[in-house]
Design a protein around this motif. Structure first.
Motif, PDB file in Angstrom:
ATOM      1  N   LEU A  92       0.325  -1.392  -0.447  1.00 37.48           N
ATOM      2  CA  LEU A  92      -0.089  -0.094  -0.050  1.00 37.48           C
ATOM      3  C   LEU A  92       1.152   1.136  -0.165  1.00 37.48           C
ATOM      4  O   LEU A  92       0.193   2.693  -0.327  1.00 37.48           O
ATOM      5  N   ALA A  93       2.134   1.303   0.577  1.00 37.31           N
ATOM      6  CA  ALA A  93       2.921   2.367   0.241  1.00 37.31           C
ATOM      7  C   ALA A  93       2.944   2.532  -1.058  1.00 37.31           C
ATOM      8  O   ALA A  93       3.991   3.831  -1.428  1.00 37.31           O
ATOM      9  N   ALA A 117       2.019   5.738   8.649  1.00 35.80           N
ATOM     10  CA  ALA A 117       1.482   7.558   8.274  1.00 35.80           C
ATOM     11  C   ALA A 117       2.050   7.517   6.730  1.00 35.80           C
ATOM     12  O   ALA A 117       1.723   7.930   6.301  1.00 35.80           O
ATOM     13  N   GLU A 118       3.315   7.342   6.174  1.00 36.63           N
ATOM     14  CA  GLU A 118       3.624   6.928   5.018  1.00 36.63           C
ATOM     15  C   GLU A 118       2.445   6.312   4.154  1.00 36.63           C
ATOM     16  O   GLU A 118       1.758   6.257   3.333  1.00 36.63           O
ATOM     17  N   GLU A 119       1.908   5.139   5.013  1.00 37.13           N
ATOM     18  CA  GLU A 119       1.181   4.571   3.620  1.00 37.13           C
ATOM     19  C   GLU A 119      -0.192   4.915   3.899  1.00 37.13           C
ATOM     20  O   GLU A 119      -1.374   5.049   3.165  1.00 37.13           O
ATOM     21  N   VAL A 120      -0.513   5.574   4.935  1.00 38.42           N
ATOM     22  CA  VAL A 120      -1.584   6.939   5.140  1.00 38.42           C
ATOM     23  C   VAL A 120      -2.116   7.945   3.791  1.00 38.42           C
ATOM     24  O   VAL A 120      -2.495   7.767   3.436  1.00 38.42           O
ATOM     25  N   ARG A 121      -0.140   8.137   3.430  1.00 41.17           N
ATOM     26  CA  ARG A 121      -0.292   9.537   3.066  1.00 41.17           C
ATOM     27  C   ARG A 121      -0.768   8.210   1.325  1.00 41.17           C
ATOM     28  O   ARG A 121      -1.370   9.296   0.749  1.00 41.17           O
ATOM     29  N   ALA A 122      -0.294   7.416   0.909  1.00 39.10           N
ATOM     30  CA  ALA A 122      -0.143   7.171   0.074  1.00 39.10           C
ATOM     31  C   ALA A 122      -1.907   6.872  -0.557  1.00 39.10           C
ATOM     32  O   ALA A 122      -1.821   6.868  -1.496  1.00 39.10           O
ATOM     33  N   VAL A 123      -2.001   5.701   0.396  1.00 42.04           N
ATOM     34  CA  VAL A 123      -3.546   5.561  -0.294  1.00 42.04           C
ATOM     35  C   VAL A 123      -4.241   6.979  -0.526  1.00 42.04           C
ATOM     36  O   VAL A 123      -5.621   6.787  -0.901  1.00 42.04           O
ATOM     37  N   ALA A 126      -3.670   8.718  -3.402  1.00 40.32           N
ATOM     38  CA  ALA A 126      -4.026   7.733  -4.604  1.00 40.32           C
ATOM     39  C   ALA A 126      -5.639   7.731  -4.402  1.00 40.32           C
ATOM     40  O   ALA A 126      -6.426   8.002  -6.092  1.00 40.32           O
ATOM     41  N   VAL A 127      -6.218   8.089  -3.284  1.00 43.88           N
ATOM     42  CA  VAL A 127      -7.994   7.685  -3.445  1.00 43.88           C
ATOM     43  C   VAL A 127      -8.269   9.629  -4.033  1.00 43.88           C
ATOM     44  O   VAL A 127      -9.337   9.214  -4.681  1.00 43.88           O
ATOM     45  N   ALA A 128      -8.103  10.231  -3.764  1.00 44.32           N
ATOM     46  CA  ALA A 128      -8.144  11.539  -3.960  1.00 44.32           C
ATOM     47  C   ALA A 128      -8.283  12.086  -5.161  1.00 44.32           C
ATOM     48  O   ALA A 128      -8.454  13.223  -6.073  1.00 44.32           O
ATOM     49  N   SER A 129      -6.668  11.282  -5.459  1.00 45.39           N
ATOM     50  CA  SER A 129      -6.846  11.509  -7.202  1.00 45.39           C
ATOM     51  C   SER A 129      -7.950  11.277  -8.164  1.00 45.39           C
ATOM     52  O   SER A 129      -7.797  11.616  -9.502  1.00 45.39           O
ATOM     53  N   THR A 130      -8.226  10.305  -7.809  1.00 49.17           N
ATOM     54  CA  THR A 130     -10.028   9.495  -7.879  1.00 49.17           C
ATOM     55  C   THR A 130     -11.035  10.151  -7.832  1.00 49.17           C
ATOM     56  O   THR A 130     -11.949  10.444  -8.923  1.00 49.17           O
ATOM     57  N   GLY A 131     -10.488  10.849  -7.271  1.00 50.85           N
ATOM     58  CA  GLY A 131     -12.027  11.918  -6.758  1.00 50.85           C
ATOM     59  C   GLY A 131     -13.688  10.875  -6.040  1.00 50.85           C
ATOM     60  O   GLY A 131     -14.427  12.030  -6.099  1.00 50.85           O
ATOM     61  N   CYS A 132     -12.731   9.433  -5.556  1.00 51.31           N
ATOM     62  CA  CYS A 132     -14.019   8.760  -4.812  1.00 51.31           C
ATOM     63  C   CYS A 132     -13.980   8.646  -3.851  1.00 51.31           C
ATOM     64  O   CYS A 132     -12.908   9.182  -2.625  1.00 51.31           O
ATOM     65  N   PRO A 133     -15.279   8.197  -3.340  1.00 50.44           N
ATOM     66  CA  PRO A 133     -15.578   8.305  -1.739  1.00 50.44           C
ATOM     67  C   PRO A 133     -14.627   7.271  -0.899  1.00 50.44           C
ATOM     68  O   PRO A 133     -13.881   5.982  -1.987  1.00 50.44           O
TER      69      PRO A 133
END
Length: 262
Positions: A92-93, A117-123, A126-133
């Protein structure tokens, strides 16, 4: 990886906990997410329990993308999640927006507290770049209430929480860290309580949880008399006297509305 962490991902433990997971997950997010679950990415899917739970309560998912770093678990999940399934072997990182192409909802179960924290930032990125919930279920909250009480309950809980933070994992701080990370991208967060309720009705999983919980505490704080504590707790369970509420939270993160700015 130590013994406690290895057992954490064992198929036997994942199978044992699936029933109490199913009872604990909040139904609150389902009506809001109904219009978003056409293509669902399940991060850290394990054996696919979230996919099975969702299929029974929110039909309409056209495709599942199952992500995990363990090929053994991915193979099990691919056979057990209903419908059209694709699997992705990934850390996930290293998750990127391209991995989520076409996804309309990102979900996970019992994952956030295991991340750094690094993995949370990566997730988050990635999610925010898609714009999905995003929908994250069953994150540990760091609170356990056992009945009857024992003088060591607080110390064992504190030692377990400290163990959860080993190797830079977020443990019980994960919910707040995830909310903060997504807020920087304009996402709105809603939390839903999703406690495990353990005891004589679920003796197998309660015993497995007790041993794992106390074992982690003993690794973290070897001076604590955890062995005697565990014997007392298991005896009370065998006598039908022990119950435990293990607090978790579910988290729903909705993207910014058009015109909103992070």
């Amino acid at each position: 990886m130590n013994t406690v962490e290895t057992e954490e991902f064992a198929p036997e433990w994942l199978a044992a906990r699936e029933g109490v997971d199913a009872l604990a997950r909040s139904h609150g997010p389902l009506p809001v997410l109904a219009e978003h679950h056409r293509v669902v990415a399940d991060l850290g899917c394990g054996t696919g329990s979230l996919g099975r739970w969702t299929a029974a309560r929110a039909p309409g998912v056209e495709r599942w993308l199952l992500f995990d770093r363990d090929p053994r678990l991915l193979a099990l999940a691919a056979d057990r999640v209903p419908g059209r399934v694709e699997t992705r072997l990934v850390e996930l990182a290293r998750l990127r927006a391209a991995d989520l192409t076409g996804v309309t909802l990102v979900a996970a179960s019992a994952l956030l507290d295991l991340l750094t924290a690094e993995e949370v930032r990566a997730v988050t990125d990635a999610v925010a770049s898609t714009g999905c919930p995003a929908w994250f279920t069953l994150s540990v909250a760091g609170r356990v209430a056992l009945t009857p009480e024992d003088p060591l309950d607080g110390a064992v809980t504190a030692a377990f929480n400290a163990h959860q933070r080993r190797a830079e994992r977020l443990g019980p701080d994960a919910i707040d860290a995830t909310i903060d990370a997504f807020a920087r991208r304009g996402y709105r967060a809603t939390t839903f309580p999703s406690p495990w309720r353990l005891g004589p009705d679920h003796p197998e999983v309660t015993g497995m949880w007790l041993r794992g919980w106390a074992g982690a505490a003993a690794e973290q704080a070897p001076d604590l008399p955890v062995a005697d504590y565990l014997r007392r707790r298991l005896a009370a369970l065998e006598e039908g006297r022990l119950t435990a509420v293990v607090h978790h939270d579910d988290l729903m993160l909705m993207p910014p509305e058009p015109g909103d700015r992070p």
